[in-house]
Design a protein around this motif. Sequence first.
Motif, PDB file in Angstrom:
ATOM      1  N   VAL A  30       0.849  -1.188   0.000  1.00 24.10           N
ATOM      2  CA  VAL A  30       0.000   0.000   0.000  1.00 24.10           C
ATOM      3  C   VAL A  30       0.885   1.239   0.000  1.00 24.10           C
ATOM      4  O   VAL A  30       1.903   1.289   0.690  1.00 24.10           O
ATOM      5  N   HIS A  31       0.518   2.192  -0.834  1.00 20.84           N
ATOM      6  CA  HIS A  31       1.215   3.478  -0.873  1.00 20.84           C
ATOM      7  C   HIS A  31       0.311   4.523  -0.228  1.00 20.84           C
ATOM      8  O   HIS A  31      -0.868   4.639  -0.575  1.00 20.84           O
ATOM      9  N   MET A  32       0.861   5.284   0.720  1.00 23.54           N
ATOM     10  CA  MET A  32       0.094   6.320   1.398  1.00 23.54           C
ATOM     11  C   MET A  32       0.227   7.633   0.625  1.00 23.54           C
ATOM     12  O   MET A  32       1.320   8.185   0.515  1.00 23.54           O
ATOM     13  N   LEU A  64       7.562  -7.701  -7.268  1.00 29.22           N
ATOM     14  CA  LEU A  64       7.430  -8.646  -6.153  1.00 29.22           C
ATOM     15  C   LEU A  64       6.229  -9.566  -6.318  1.00 29.22           C
ATOM     16  O   LEU A  64       6.104 -10.556  -5.587  1.00 29.22           O
ATOM     17  N   GLY A  65       5.334  -9.232  -7.226  1.00 28.69           N
ATOM     18  CA  GLY A  65       4.158 -10.070  -7.456  1.00 28.69           C
ATOM     19  C   GLY A  65       3.139  -9.987  -6.341  1.00 28.69           C
ATOM     20  O   GLY A  65       2.481 -10.985  -6.021  1.00 28.69           O
ATOM     21  N   ILE A  66       2.981  -8.802  -5.758  1.00 29.74           N
ATOM     22  CA  ILE A  66       2.018  -8.640  -4.660  1.00 29.74           C
ATOM     23  C   ILE A  66       0.943  -7.640  -5.062  1.00 29.74           C
ATOM     24  O   ILE A  66       1.170  -6.759  -5.897  1.00 29.74           O
ATOM     25  N   PRO A  67      -0.246  -7.756  -4.494  1.00 31.60           N
ATOM     26  CA  PRO A  67      -1.297  -6.758  -4.759  1.00 31.60           C
ATOM     27  C   PRO A  67      -0.835  -5.377  -4.293  1.00 31.60           C
ATOM     28  O   PRO A  67      -0.027  -5.261  -3.368  1.00 31.60           O
ATOM     29  N   TYR A  68      -1.390  -4.348  -4.924  1.00 36.13           N
ATOM     30  CA  TYR A  68      -0.948  -2.984  -4.613  1.00 36.13           C
ATOM     31  C   TYR A  68      -2.147  -2.043  -4.598  1.00 36.13           C
ATOM     32  O   TYR A  68      -3.005  -2.090  -5.479  1.00 36.13           O
ATOM     33  N   TYR A  69      -2.186  -1.179  -3.566  1.00 39.70           N
ATOM     34  CA  TYR A  69      -3.260  -0.195  -3.440  1.00 39.70           C
ATOM     35  C   TYR A  69      -2.674   1.155  -3.035  1.00 39.70           C
ATOM     36  O   TYR A  69      -1.591   1.232  -2.464  1.00 39.70           O
ATOM     37  N   VAL A  70      -3.411   2.200  -3.337  1.00 42.84           N
ATOM     38  CA  VAL A  70      -3.064   3.546  -2.867  1.00 42.84           C
ATOM     39  C   VAL A  70      -4.153   3.985  -1.897  1.00 42.84           C
ATOM     40  O   VAL A  70      -5.341   3.961  -2.243  1.00 42.84           O
ATOM     41  N   TRP A  71      -3.736   4.372  -0.709  1.00 34.58           N
ATOM     42  CA  TRP A  71      -4.673   4.877   0.295  1.00 34.58           C
ATOM     43  C   TRP A  71      -4.471   6.378   0.436  1.00 34.58           C
ATOM     44  O   TRP A  71      -3.354   6.845   0.696  1.00 34.58           O
ATOM     45  N   LEU A 110      -2.580   4.186   9.511  1.00 31.15           N
ATOM     46  CA  LEU A 110      -2.247   3.030   8.679  1.00 31.15           C
ATOM     47  C   LEU A 110      -2.392   1.717   9.448  1.00 31.15           C
ATOM     48  O   LEU A 110      -3.054   0.785   8.995  1.00 31.15           O
ATOM     49  N   ALA A 111      -1.767   1.667  10.628  1.00 36.08           N
ATOM     50  CA  ALA A 111      -1.786   0.417  11.399  1.00 36.08           C
ATOM     51  C   ALA A 111      -3.190   0.054  11.858  1.00 36.08           C
ATOM     52  O   ALA A 111      -3.583  -1.124  11.843  1.00 36.08           O
ATOM     53  N   ASP A 112      -3.974   1.057  12.255  1.00 37.15           N
ATOM     54  CA  ASP A 112      -5.330   0.763  12.723  1.00 37.15           C
ATOM     55  C   ASP A 112      -6.211   0.283  11.579  1.00 37.15           C
ATOM     56  O   ASP A 112      -7.036  -0.626  11.740  1.00 37.15           O
ATOM     57  N   ARG A 113      -6.027   0.884  10.398  1.00 33.31           N
ATOM     58  CA  ARG A 113      -6.797   0.425   9.245  1.00 33.31           C
ATOM     59  C   ARG A 113      -6.370  -0.987   8.848  1.00 33.31           C
ATOM     60  O   ARG A 113      -7.216  -1.812   8.474  1.00 33.31           O
ATOM     61  N   ALA A 114      -5.072  -1.257   8.933  1.00 31.22           N
ATOM     62  CA  ALA A 114      -4.586  -2.604   8.614  1.00 31.22           C
ATOM     63  C   ALA A 114      -5.184  -3.643   9.553  1.00 31.22           C
ATOM     64  O   ALA A 114      -5.610  -4.721   9.123  1.00 31.22           O
TER      65      ALA A 114
END
Length: 359
Positions: A30-32, A64-71, A110-114
């Motif tokens: 995830v990119h903030m 890396l072959g991982i899912p990616y999101y922007v928050w 970030l951590a709380d949303r995770a």
Amino acid sequence: MRVLAALSGGVDSAVAAARAVDAGHDVVGVHMALSRTRDEFRTGARGCCSVEDAGDARRAADVLGIPYYVWDLSEQFEQTVVADFLAEYAAGRTPNPCVRCNEHIKFAALADRAQALGFDAVCTGHYARIAVHDDGSRSLHRAADAAKDQSYVLAVMGPDRLARAMFPLGEVAAKQEVRAEAAARGLAVSAKPDSYDICFVADGDTQGFLRERLGAQPGDVVDTDGGVVGRHDGAYAYTVGQRRGLALGRPAPDGRARYVLEVRPATGTVVVGPPELLTVRGLVGRDAVWFGSAPVDAVDCLVQVRAHGTPLPARASAVGTDVEVIVPVGLRGVAAGQSAVLYDGDRVLGQVTVDRALR
């Protein structure tokens, strides 16, 4: 474990995420997005959170072959980190926005949303180490690479969020190893410059940023006897220990350089004087964060008041809700608003925000 990897678009976070993947974790990147005008937030190695950074983070996730999101956390960032930065300077204090970002954004929002989404841990590219003890408790320690150690700005996170954090780069001996590993993995960010300075002041002109946001507030620069020796456009632009940019109209009688000793926002006054007056015998801190129980009695420790400052022998005592830290050798240039971190060797004991210096 399900791991959320914070991808800043830099080399450190990319390699940290890669190591989490290698460890067998189920990793999501995830990119903030922290800026409302992200295209303006990088100038070479200055700033971060630009469109360029988001693109670099996406490409790293693809490799890396991982899912990616922007928050989009820009609203929280503006309301907490930037607002705190402006309010602290307006009040005559000297904040550290990286500390506040770790507190409010990276290890809060970030951590709380995770956690709410079912992730077990947040992985970042910070340089610090986590020790897990026999009883399952954790402690925060300096990184193996002292030059890159970031335990100072992480100390505000506290034990609860430390329990859900991963710092895969903590044992790295030198940054060159991270760049070499990134190149070997085919990560294009391997040679990308590190970002530095305040991310939301991409041109490095902190005084200009404060002046734009807070407006001109002219006042006097005075010596320790109260004599006017210069003028300024805003006391908020000055911090204890500052020498450059004072533009004093009258030199000191002995011809020596003068430094900012105090900022008085109520009167808009900046006090300057000789360098020996910058040394104080300690500090009083507030808003303590402890990794473990707060000490009942005075404790011998090391104190550090700047991100790359020298840790000094000290004795810390809880005084009501405050913490008093005495430094026998003296502490130079302490400003209200700074973060003071207490260590036992390389282990973080706790963190306080400086309320005032003890003279």
